[in-house]
Design an enzyme around this catalytic site. Sequence first.
Site, PDB file in Angstrom:
ATOM      1  N   HIS A 183       0.812  -1.210   0.000  1.00  0.00           N
ATOM      2  CA  HIS A 183       0.000   0.000   0.000  1.00  0.00           C
ATOM      3  C   HIS A 183       0.858   1.280   0.000  1.00  0.00           C
ATOM      4  O   HIS A 183       0.877   2.030  -0.960  1.00  0.00           O
ATOM      5  CB  HIS A 183      -0.895   0.035   1.244  1.00  0.00           C
ATOM      6  CG  HIS A 183      -1.820  -1.141   1.385  1.00  0.00           C
ATOM      7  ND1 HIS A 183      -2.846  -1.418   0.523  1.00  0.00           N
ATOM      8  CD2 HIS A 183      -1.867  -2.113   2.334  1.00  0.00           C
ATOM      9  CE1 HIS A 183      -3.496  -2.493   0.912  1.00  0.00           C
ATOM     10  NE2 HIS A 183      -2.928  -2.942   2.005  1.00  0.00           N
TER      11      HIS A 183
HETATM   12  O1  RIB Z   1      -5.399   0.086   4.309  1.00  0.00           O
HETATM   13  C1  RIB Z   1      -4.004   0.098   4.198  1.00  0.00           C
HETATM   14  C2  RIB Z   1      -3.421   1.269   4.927  1.00  0.00           C
HETATM   15  O2  RIB Z   1      -3.757   1.188   6.312  1.00  0.00           O
HETATM   16  C3  RIB Z   1      -1.886   1.283   4.894  1.00  0.00           C
HETATM   17  O3  RIB Z   1      -1.445   2.607   4.997  1.00  0.00           O
HETATM   18  C4  RIB Z   1      -1.517   0.528   6.133  1.00  0.00           C
HETATM   19  O4  RIB Z   1      -0.214   0.872   6.621  1.00  0.00           O
HETATM   20  C5  RIB Z   1      -2.565   1.009   7.098  1.00  0.00           C
HETATM   21  O5  RIB Z   1      -2.129   2.259   7.621  1.00  0.00           O
END
Ligand code: RIB
Length: 315
Positions: A240
């Site tokens: 992500h």
């Molecule tokens: O949904 C994924 C996000 O939420 C990413 O940034 C992960 O690190 C959490 O913060």
Amino acid sequence: MTDRPIIIDCDPGVDDAIALMLALGSPVLTIQAITTVAGNVPLSLTQRNARQICELMGRFDVPVYGGCPRPLVRALVTAEAVHGHTGLNGITLPEPTLPLQRQHGVSYLIEALQQAPAPVTLATLGPLTNVAAAIIQCPQILDAVAEIVIMGGAVTRGNITPVAEFNLYVDPHAARVVFESGVPMTMLSLDVTHQVLTTPERLGQIRAIGTPLSQVAADLLTPYGASDRQQLGLMGAPLHDPCVIAYLLQPELFTTYDAQVTVETDSPLTLGQTVVNPQRAAALAHPVQVADTVNAPGIYQLLQDCLATTPAAAP
Ligand code: RIB
Ligand code: CA
């Protein structure tokens, strides 16, 4: 890209840590500061983890600030099941010697933006509590923000609920403040980050690089994402937050479209959902740039190049 000052707001977190390694290892990004927020794990850990990663990368020049320890309205929801009880599941780093700045992260954001000689890019990797608090306290800072590049939101499918992505679910009220501020934004939602999956082959390629940093990254990524693999049927752990840094480095790795993005803050069933409406884009001064596709091999090439060429700090 080179002289654009960047402030990273994050909640390390395994994928935040990989994102910080990519950002701090880049010779072309100017990372002005790191602010931390409660999210994946409590603030006491996100700020510590951020300092540990800065030291791992030898970046004692980057100040780390602690921000908000809880969302604006809701109680904090964390994700130890995904990131481990420390937030950096899979590795053990030395106790950080890099000090946590005494100034609160929100106060720093306000001061830094008020004094900015040139527009600043905010890269947000966690719940938007710090950024929203800064905007509420001092709306004028928006004039100093070049753009906010956010990892968050979901157009088609959530991860923590069927419709909501974790960062916006944790603090939907903060997200609404930021999305309604009118600041130029680029949203990297689950719809693109779920295309950037750490398959066993890619994980093997990272570990085969053989440098100290590649071992740290491989050790972080090995346990990471098991819940996403099991619950969402993904073929590997989604990268992500590194997508935000990749966008700053090579925006051409992504395609985007303009849309109005509205955040649900009332319904218990759909709290944190992002309603993305391209038909409303023309009516907005600054529609959100919503990422649509991503060149995943290009993302991994950026990461592998960083891990192969960046020396870890001396132990
Ligand atoms: O949904 C994924 C996000 O939420 C990413 O940034 C992960 O690190 C959490 O913060
Ligand atoms: Ca994060």
